[in-house]
Design an enzyme around this catalytic site. Sequence first.
Site, PDB file in Angstrom:
ATOM      1  N   ASP A  76       0.840  -1.202   0.000  1.00 30.44           N
ATOM      2  CA  ASP A  76       0.000   0.000   0.000  1.00 30.44           C
ATOM      3  C   ASP A  76       0.879   1.258   0.000  1.00 30.44           C
ATOM      4  OD1 ASP A  76      -2.462  -1.624   0.422  1.00 30.44           O
ATOM      5  OD2 ASP A  76      -1.465  -2.079   2.308  1.00 30.44           O
ATOM      6  N   HIS A 107      -4.810  -3.513   6.375  1.00 26.57           N
ATOM      7  CA  HIS A 107      -4.654  -3.731   4.926  1.00 26.57           C
ATOM      8  C   HIS A 107      -6.041  -4.109   4.385  1.00 26.57           C
ATOM      9  CE1 HIS A 107      -3.143  -4.839   1.024  1.00 26.57           C
ATOM     10  NE2 HIS A 107      -3.651  -6.042   1.145  1.00 26.57           N
TER      11      HIS A 107
HETATM   12  C1  LMR Z   1      -3.833  -6.470  -2.734  1.00 24.64           C
HETATM   13  O1  LMR Z   1      -3.820  -5.492  -1.986  1.00 24.64           O
HETATM   14  O2  LMR Z   1      -3.497  -6.432  -3.917  1.00 24.64           O
HETATM   15  C2  LMR Z   1      -4.367  -7.762  -2.215  1.00 24.64           C
HETATM   16  O3  LMR Z   1      -4.318  -7.801  -0.832  1.00 24.64           O
HETATM   17  C3  LMR Z   1      -5.747  -7.952  -2.699  1.00 24.64           C
HETATM   18  C4  LMR Z   1      -6.321  -9.306  -2.419  1.00 24.64           C
HETATM   19  O4  LMR Z   1      -7.412  -9.362  -1.862  1.00 24.64           O
HETATM   20  O5  LMR Z   1      -5.698 -10.297  -2.744  1.00 24.64           O
END
Ligand code: LMR
Length: 439
Positions: free
Chosen positions: A248, A276
């Site tokens: 992120d 997250h």
């Molecule tokens: C991401 O942020 O790309 C992953 O966590 C998304 C996911 O749900 O796999």
Amino acid sequence: MRVPTRSTTAFVPPTSRLTDVRTRPSPRPIGRVGAVPAVRGTPLRVKSAVKYSGRSDSLRVAATATDAPLGVFKLEYDISKDDATKSADWNEPVIVAVSGAAGQISNHLLFKIASGEVYGQDQPVALRLLGSDNSREALEGVAMELEDSLFPLLREVSIGIDPMDVFVDADWALLIGAKPRGPGMERADLLEMNGAIFVGQGKALNEVAKPTCKVCVVGNPCNTNALICMENAPNLDRKNFHALTRLDENRAKCQLALKAGVFYETVTNVTIWGNHSTTQVPDFVNAQIGGEKAMEVIDDSEWLETDFTPAIQTRGGLLIKKWGRSSAASTAVSIADAIKSLVTPTPEGDWFSTAVCTDGNPYGIEEGIIFSMPCRSNGDGSYEIVEGLEINDWLRERIKKSEDELTKEAECVSHLTGKLGGACELMGAEADTMLPGEV
Ligand code: LMR
């Protein structure tokens, strides 16, 4: 001069491969799939080449019997013959256990780790790969590709499907494997299902990993999975548990750089606060671009609040839409970045984001959850939370929302963390908050 440990190639016979963890008296070594020699500047000199004798037999057995071995070939190598050519300052190998090792994220990450890009060019690595019963052949394929890559720093590759085997003596555990949310499943169901995996892995780490083991949880919902793992591993320092929010942070840095028309390196001091999930808070208030406040450089609050923020919160979902699967390569890059941030000193004045235990945190976040915050490291694998960031009303309100979400998640899994009671309030679709990939 420190001489790297010779990679032994003990082959575990098939008999006890799938012994139930709860009934096994003590941990035992795991089968080595490959012991890859250091070959700096010299041709590969092996006492005996990769042994395929018995391999096809073993694979046939693997297809039909549940107690078949996963370690089916070995390579013997006399490391002392390399003394003249290897670097004088190589360290003892770092033992890195990786779950979900046959998956897409690992397929990018393992080769970065083996190349020396993550732990350093003077740091030999032993990889311990954890897969599942379904992925055992794929795991062998991964190990074969690692062998075929001739990485000088890769001292050993082992595979297994039991964390009690694979986590033995681990210095690092990168917990990538988890089940994605399926149709009709609530977030609470996902917490329950993946939570059970992290109970088992936490207990295994507690029993067989080094007490100094650093744990980075990537499998979603990663913050609460990390909490479950931590609570089931009381022998490990609570400070050594992380959930990955570096992806992120990287996403936020990229978008700020693009908006400002600068290189990514110019963007610093970016914090992801919280979970997250779509409640995460990418902090543009404290971010800097070229040493100036990002808000002043960009000078467009509306873009920062209504475009940038949701774009980062939901980036994983957009990616799933485009790719048809969740992020893999960029996740692997961010795991590598997260590790590098802990094994190298943080540049003066900067920080990085990682979700860590909130015990004693300086921002008044509820204790006992795993919450992403700004951290610094002196490069020895530890970190400290950076104090004194400006938390304005805009940030405070959103950080609180993410904190509430994580507190609720913690209550949903209280039965997995040894806590009493806790009503789970994440059941209904309305109340449900989502992973980045669920939008
Ligand atoms: C991401 O942020 O790309 C992953 O966590 C998304 C996911 O749900 O796999």
